[in-house]
Structures are given as C-alpha cells and as structure tokens.
Design a protein around this motif. Structure first.
Motif, PDB file in Angstrom:
ATOM      1  N   LYS A   1     112.390  30.586  64.591  1.00  8.20           N
ATOM      2  CA  LYS A   1     112.519  30.525  66.056  1.00  8.20           C
ATOM      3  C   LYS A   1     113.983  30.392  66.464  1.00  8.20           C
ATOM      4  O   LYS A   1     114.437  31.023  67.425  1.00  8.20           O
ATOM      5  N   LYS A   2     114.733  29.565  65.724  1.00  8.48           N
ATOM      6  CA  LYS A   2     116.166  29.427  66.014  1.00  8.48           C
ATOM      7  C   LYS A   2     116.878  30.759  65.813  1.00  8.48           C
ATOM      8  O   LYS A   2     117.746  31.143  66.597  1.00  8.48           O
ATOM      9  N   ALA A   3     116.507  31.478  64.751  1.00  5.59           N
ATOM     10  CA  ALA A   3     117.158  32.759  64.454  1.00  5.59           C
ATOM     11  C   ALA A   3     116.847  33.816  65.501  1.00  5.59           C
ATOM     12  O   ALA A   3     117.676  34.696  65.770  1.00  5.59           O
ATOM     13  N   THR A   4     115.663  33.740  66.120  1.00 11.69           N
ATOM     14  CA  THR A   4     115.328  34.735  67.155  1.00 11.69           C
ATOM     15  C   THR A   4     116.260  34.618  68.361  1.00 11.69           C
ATOM     16  O   THR A   4     116.506  35.607  69.056  1.00 11.69           O
ATOM     17  N   LEU A   5     116.789  33.418  68.598  1.00 11.77           N
ATOM     18  CA  LEU A   5     117.720  33.237  69.719  1.00 11.77           C
ATOM     19  C   LEU A   5     119.002  34.043  69.498  1.00 11.77           C
ATOM     20  O   LEU A   5     119.677  34.439  70.451  1.00 11.77           O
ATOM     21  N   GLY A   6     119.327  34.290  68.227  1.00 12.53           N
ATOM     22  CA  GLY A   6     120.490  35.122  67.893  1.00 12.53           C
ATOM     23  C   GLY A   6     120.118  36.589  67.737  1.00 12.53           C
ATOM     24  O   GLY A   6     120.944  37.393  67.306  1.00 12.53           O
ATOM     25  N   GLY A   7     118.865  36.916  68.058  1.00 13.63           N
ATOM     26  CA  GLY A   7     118.435  38.315  68.020  1.00 13.63           C
ATOM     27  C   GLY A   7     118.147  38.845  66.626  1.00 13.63           C
ATOM     28  O   GLY A   7     118.213  40.059  66.401  1.00 13.63           O
ATOM     29  N   ASP A   8     117.803  37.967  65.669  1.00 16.06           N
ATOM     30  CA  ASP A   8     117.532  38.443  64.312  1.00 16.06           C
ATOM     31  C   ASP A   8     116.171  39.140  64.252  1.00 16.06           C
ATOM     32  O   ASP A   8     115.135  38.526  64.542  1.00 16.06           O
ATOM     33  N   PRO A   9     116.146  40.431  63.876  1.00 21.26           N
ATOM     34  CA  PRO A   9     114.897  41.199  63.927  1.00 21.26           C
ATOM     35  C   PRO A   9     113.828  40.734  62.947  1.00 21.26           C
ATOM     36  O   PRO A   9     112.645  40.745  63.284  1.00 21.26           O
ATOM     37  N   TYR A  10     114.221  40.306  61.722  1.00 23.65           N
ATOM     38  CA  TYR A  10     113.206  39.845  60.768  1.00 23.65           C
ATOM     39  C   TYR A  10     112.531  38.575  61.288  1.00 23.65           C
ATOM     40  O   TYR A  10     111.316  38.402  61.159  1.00 23.65           O
ATOM     41  N   SER A  11     113.301  37.691  61.899  1.00 23.27           N
ATOM     42  CA  SER A  11     112.730  36.451  62.437  1.00 23.27           C
ATOM     43  C   SER A  11     111.775  36.748  63.587  1.00 23.27           C
ATOM     44  O   SER A  11     110.743  36.095  63.737  1.00 23.27           O
ATOM     45  N   GLN A  12     112.121  37.738  64.398  1.00 24.56           N
ATOM     46  CA  GLN A  12     111.217  38.157  65.473  1.00 24.56           C
ATOM     47  C   GLN A  12     109.914  38.701  64.884  1.00 24.56           C
ATOM     48  O   GLN A  12     108.832  38.417  65.392  1.00 24.56           O
ATOM     49  N   TYR A  13     110.051  39.474  63.818  1.00 25.48           N
ATOM     50  CA  TYR A  13     108.865  39.998  63.112  1.00 25.48           C
ATOM     51  C   TYR A  13     108.004  38.839  62.605  1.00 25.48           C
ATOM     52  O   TYR A  13     106.786  38.829  62.779  1.00 25.48           O
ATOM     53  N   TYR A  14     108.658  37.849  61.977  1.00 25.13           N
ATOM     54  CA  TYR A  14     107.910  36.723  61.406  1.00 25.13           C
ATOM     55  C   TYR A  14     107.200  35.930  62.497  1.00 25.13           C
ATOM     56  O   TYR A  14     106.056  35.503  62.336  1.00 25.13           O
ATOM     57  N   LEU A  15     107.873  35.762  63.625  1.00 25.19           N
ATOM     58  CA  LEU A  15     107.253  35.028  64.734  1.00 25.19           C
ATOM     59  C   LEU A  15     106.027  35.790  65.243  1.00 25.19           C
ATOM     60  O   LEU A  15     104.975  35.200  65.522  1.00 25.19           O
ATOM     61  N   GLY A  16     106.170  37.123  65.362  1.00 20.91           N
ATOM     62  CA  GLY A  16     105.028  37.953  65.761  1.00 20.91           C
ATOM     63  C   GLY A  16     103.886  37.837  64.783  1.00 20.91           C
ATOM     64  O   GLY A  16     102.714  37.718  65.169  1.00 20.91           O
ATOM     65  N   LEU A  17     104.213  37.822  63.496  1.00 15.96           N
ATOM     66  CA  LEU A  17     103.203  37.699  62.455  1.00 15.96           C
ATOM     67  C   LEU A  17     102.499  36.349  62.532  1.00 15.96           C
ATOM     68  O   LEU A  17     101.282  36.256  62.367  1.00 15.96           O
ATOM     69  N   SER A  18     103.270  35.300  62.822  1.00 18.33           N
ATOM     70  CA  SER A  18     102.694  33.951  62.933  1.00 18.33           C
ATOM     71  C   SER A  18     101.698  33.867  64.085  1.00 18.33           C
ATOM     72  O   SER A  18     100.610  33.299  63.941  1.00 18.33           O
ATOM     73  N   TYR A  19     102.070  34.450  65.227  1.00 24.73           N
ATOM     74  CA  TYR A  19     101.134  34.476  66.363  1.00 24.73           C
ATOM     75  C   TYR A  19      99.907  35.336  66.035  1.00 24.73           C
ATOM     76  O   TYR A  19      98.800  35.057  66.492  1.00 24.73           O
ATOM     77  N   SER A  20     100.115  36.387  65.244  1.00 28.18           N
ATOM     78  CA  SER A  20      99.021  37.300  64.903  1.00 28.18           C
ATOM     79  C   SER A  20      97.947  36.612  64.068  1.00 28.18           C
ATOM     80  O   SER A  20      96.748  36.805  64.299  1.00 28.18           O
ATOM     81  N   VAL A  21      98.356  35.794  63.094  1.00 30.51           N
ATOM     82  CA  VAL A  21      97.380  35.157  62.201  1.00 30.51           C
ATOM     83  C   VAL A  21      97.119  33.694  62.553  1.00 30.51           C
ATOM     84  O   VAL A  21      96.286  33.040  61.940  1.00 30.51           O
ATOM     85  N   GLY A  22      97.861  33.165  63.561  1.00 27.19           N
ATOM     86  CA  GLY A  22      97.672  31.776  63.957  1.00 27.19           C
ATOM     87  C   GLY A  22      98.224  30.794  62.956  1.00 27.19           C
ATOM     88  O   GLY A  22      97.655  29.723  62.736  1.00 27.19           O
ATOM     89  N   ARG A  23      99.346  31.135  62.331  1.00 28.82           N
ATOM     90  CA  ARG A  23      99.962  30.248  61.349  1.00 28.82           C
ATOM     91  C   ARG A  23     100.985  29.338  62.034  1.00 28.82           C
ATOM     92  O   ARG A  23     101.951  29.809  62.618  1.00 28.82           O
ATOM     93  N   CYS A  24     100.745  28.036  61.964  1.00 29.00           N
ATOM     94  CA  CYS A  24     101.632  27.022  62.560  1.00 29.00           C
ATOM     95  C   CYS A  24     101.717  27.147  64.083  1.00 29.00           C
ATOM     96  O   CYS A  24     102.628  26.607  64.710  1.00 29.00           O
ATOM     97  N   CYS A  25     100.807  27.888  64.670  1.00 33.28           N
ATOM     98  CA  CYS A  25     100.771  28.028  66.128  1.00 33.28           C
ATOM     99  C   CYS A  25      99.388  28.580  66.498  1.00 33.28           C
ATOM    100  O   CYS A  25      98.645  29.034  65.630  1.00 33.28           O
ATOM    101  N   GLU A  26      99.055  28.518  67.771  1.00 37.53           N
ATOM    102  CA  GLU A  26      97.773  29.052  68.214  1.00 37.53           C
ATOM    103  C   GLU A  26      97.813  30.574  68.175  1.00 37.53           C
ATOM    104  O   GLU A  26      98.804  31.193  68.579  1.00 37.53           O
ATOM    105  N   GLN A  27      96.753  31.191  67.654  1.00 34.18           N
ATOM    106  CA  GLN A  27      96.724  32.655  67.580  1.00 34.18           C
ATOM    107  C   GLN A  27      96.788  33.250  68.987  1.00 34.18           C
ATOM    108  O   GLN A  27      96.079  32.830  69.882  1.00 34.18           O
TER     109      GLN A  27
END
Length: 416
Positions: free
Chosen positions: A167-193
């Motif tokens: 999440k911190k890395a997404t603030l700097g516009g890191d594309p892999y971190s944005q991908y990982y955050l999207g993936l986390s929301y997709s499967v509900g990992r460490c956050c609500e799906q």
C-alpha cells in the motif's frame, strides 16, 4: 448413451483452465530489473566515461548507481552484472535507496539459484528494509514481496505486513504493488473481498504496463468479475501479457481464441499454443494445441478451411503421444480417444483401452475413468463387463463428470 466427443468435453475443461492456469502462476516471484525511465535518462544525459571521471572526483552515490546501471545493462560497455553489483553496493553503502533495493534484488536472485545459502536472503531483506524506510517505492515493494513469500527462517510469511508495504508503494505509483493490491481485493486476502476495487487497482497497474495485471484483467473480463463479461477484452489483455513474455497470458490467449472460435481464431489459438508449448510445462498447453490441430484438420476435411490435412492430423497425434509418454495423464486420455476415433491415426480399440486404463489411474482424470467405463460396457478393446463399467462410471461421477452421471442414469444406477 451418447458417443464421447472429446472436443465438446474439452470446452468444459478449458473453461475451468482459464481460472486455474492464472492461479497456478499467480505467485511467480518477479524480478524487476532496472527502471526503464532511469535507463533512458542515463543514456540521454551521460556516457560511461563521463560517469567514471565524475565518480573519481566526487564518489557520489547517485553517480555510482548510474555506473552500476551502465555496467549491468551494457550501456557503453559489455554487460557484466558482477562489476555492476560492486558499483551498486558502493552506492547502497552510501545510502542510495535505489541502489539498496537493487543490491537486494541481485542477492535475492543468488538465493533463488542456491537457496541453501540463507545468508543471501537475509542480506537482501536488510537492504530492502533500508530502501523502504527511506521511502523508495521500489524498496517498499520488494519488502512487501519478502513478506508475501516468506523465506525459510529469515523472513516469515506475513500477508498483513506485505499488504501494508505494498500500500505504501502504491503511493509512489509502483505498478507491481498496485497489481498486488488488486489481487488482494480479488481474493479477500488481508482485506474484505471487493471485485470493483480489485478491478480498479488492476487497471491502474495495467496502465503502467505491469504484465501480471494484464493477465489478471483478462481473467476479470473472462469471468465478469468487477466488470461485464467480454471474451474479446479478455483475449486483448491476455495477449498484452503474452507480448511481455508472461507465459500464462500466452497460454490463456490461445485457450480463449479456441473457445471464441470466430473466423481466424483457430489459427491464432494455434500460434499462441505453439509459442508457449516449450516454456510452460502444463498439460493444458499440449492438449489445447492437439485439439486445435484436430479441429483444423476436421475443418479442412469439411471444406471450411484450407491447408494440408495430413500435416495437421500428424501434428495432433504426435504432440499427444509425446506428452503422454512424458506421463501427462490427460494426454493419456486424449491419446486413447484418438486411437478409438481413428481420424488422426490408425484406429485401434486395443490401444484405446490401454491408454484409457493409464488415464483412469489418476484420481483427477474423471474423463479417463468414464472412457474406460464405456470400453467395459461396449467391449471396446476388452471383454464386455457391465459391472466393471458401472464401477468406473461411479468413480468418474464422484469426481463430478457429467457424462458419467448421465451414463449411470441411463443404466438405472446411482453414483452415491
């Protein structure tokens, strides 16, 4: 009982494979390399000679980092990552956050090549943390990746901590971190799906060129997760991933072209299947390619397509036999069907029975069990044995094979 048609059954298998192929390769450890913008900046503004001259005077950490980039990328010299590492290390020791991250990346690659040397991953983790604590989005991403994976006793897997750093890395516009955050929301990992948020983050990541985000967006469009179902869009994103050498994207592009089956799609499916056959050891690719060769030959026979029918028949048979001999159980089943059907090779009920028997040994090959049941019921390559047929149909039905359930129903039997 309906005659078994592998091309129809295979469509059902491919539907499931679109999702399973993505998840199997979802957590491949990435290697990020040098940022293209930094590389271009160095090429446009410096020569290696100028950088070396300046470094002698100033011993500047940024200049040392630039020299490391030149040595590694072969800018003004022959590429030499050992020399490159020395310059990155000099820069990192002086506190350059980008160099600290890259030193960690190089050590991480050493660890992957020789995982028994845990000292490398420990040092990599330490450099990533130094970079991350200076606010470098690349270091935050790499640190998040360490927690995402976990490495023996050095770093314990901790998805909450991984998500925090990503999440911190997404603030700097890191594309892999944005991908990982999207993936986390997709499967509900460490956050609500939340598929809408997942889709939003994946789009942001894809806009910055992250190949894994392209593949995941393809999955979203295929299944209609967070967006409207759109097979053409799914193909578009799978192809974008494949063009960046993301293997599962190429495999899935081939699968989807085969499923859409519009004019010209079969040739495109074959193209992607052939391209990634040797780089992705998965029965999905060999089977999909064989079935598409078979479809091509069938179309030529019907006058719906042009080409050498003998060539495509031979290709279909050869590839299935090759992977069956490697031990791919789904190819056992497909080879059995080819011998029974006799379109791409000489018909042989005995060989069909043999290969169905091999396929049925796998608890996962329910279609192989079903086909073996048919052989027993009708005496295909063996003596008729209704009791054995029912036994195999039941095993197949318990694995959720629709054809086996239909067969048992026709025979007045249950699968419970």
């Amino acid at each position: 009982m309906q005659r078994f048609d592998f091309t129809t059954v295979y469509t059902r298998q491919l539907e499931q494979s679109v999702l399973s192929c993505g998840t199997e390769t979802k957590y491949v450890l990435p290697y990020f390399g040098i940022d293209k913008n930094i590389r271009d900046y160095i090429i446009q503004n410096y020569s290696l000679k100028e950088l070396l001259k300046e470094e002698k005077k100033s011993h500047d950490a940024t200049i040392q980092y630039y020299i490391g980039v030149c040595r590694g990328e072969g800018i003004g010299c022959k590429s030499d990552w050992k020399k490159s590492y020395k310059w990155f290390l000099k820069s990192a020791e002086q506190g350059n956050a980008l160099a600290q991250d890259f030193v960690g990346q190089i050590l991480l690659q050493f660890y992957l090549e020789k995982p028994q040397k845990t000292i490398n991953i420990t040092k990599a983790y330490e450099w990533f943390r130094k970079s991350a604590e200076q606010g470098a989005s690349c270091g935050q991403r790499s640190l998040g990746m360490c927690y995402e994976w976990g490495f023996r006793k050095c770093v314990k897997r901790n998805w909450d901590e991984a998500l925090l750093w990503f999440k911190k890395a997404t603030l700097g516009g890191d594309p892999y971190s944005q991908y990982y955050l999207g993936l986390s929301y997709s499967v509900g990992r460490c956050c609500e799906q939340d598929m809408e948020k997942a889709f939003e983050w994946l789009e942001k990541s894809a806009a910055l060129g992250e190949r894994l985000a392209f593949r995941e967006l393809g999955n979203c469009y295929y299944w209609g997760k967070g967006c409207q179902k759109d097979l053409s869009k799914a193909i578009e994103y799978f192809e974008k991933a494949a063009e960046q050498h993301e293997v599962a994207g190429g495999v899935l592009a081939g699968v989807c072209y085969g499923l859409r089956n519009a004019p010209g799609d079969l040739d495109k499916a074959i193209k992607w299947n052939e391209r990634f056959l040797n780089s992705y050891e998965h029965c999905l690719v060999s089977e999909n390619l064989a079935v598409n060769y078979y479809r091509k030959a069938l179309r030529i026979q019907k006058g719906e397509d042009t080409g050498d029918i003998k060539k495509y028949r031979k290709k279909a048979f050869d590839i299935v036999k090759k992977y069956a001999l490697k031990g791919y159980w789904n190819d056992y089943n497909l080879l059995g069907w080819m011998y029974e059907e006799g379109f791409v090779c000489r018909k042989s009920d005995a060989k069909a029975f043999k290969w169905y028997s091999e396929a049925a040994k796998s608890e996962y090959c329910t279609d192989g069990m079903f086909n073996l049941g048919r052989c027993c019921l009708y005496g295909i390559g063996c003596t008729k044995d209704s009791a054995k047929a029912v036994e195999w149909f039941r095993k197949s039905a318990k694995g959720d094979c629709p054809k086996a359930k239909e067969a048992l129903k026709e025979l007045g039997e249950t699968w419970d």
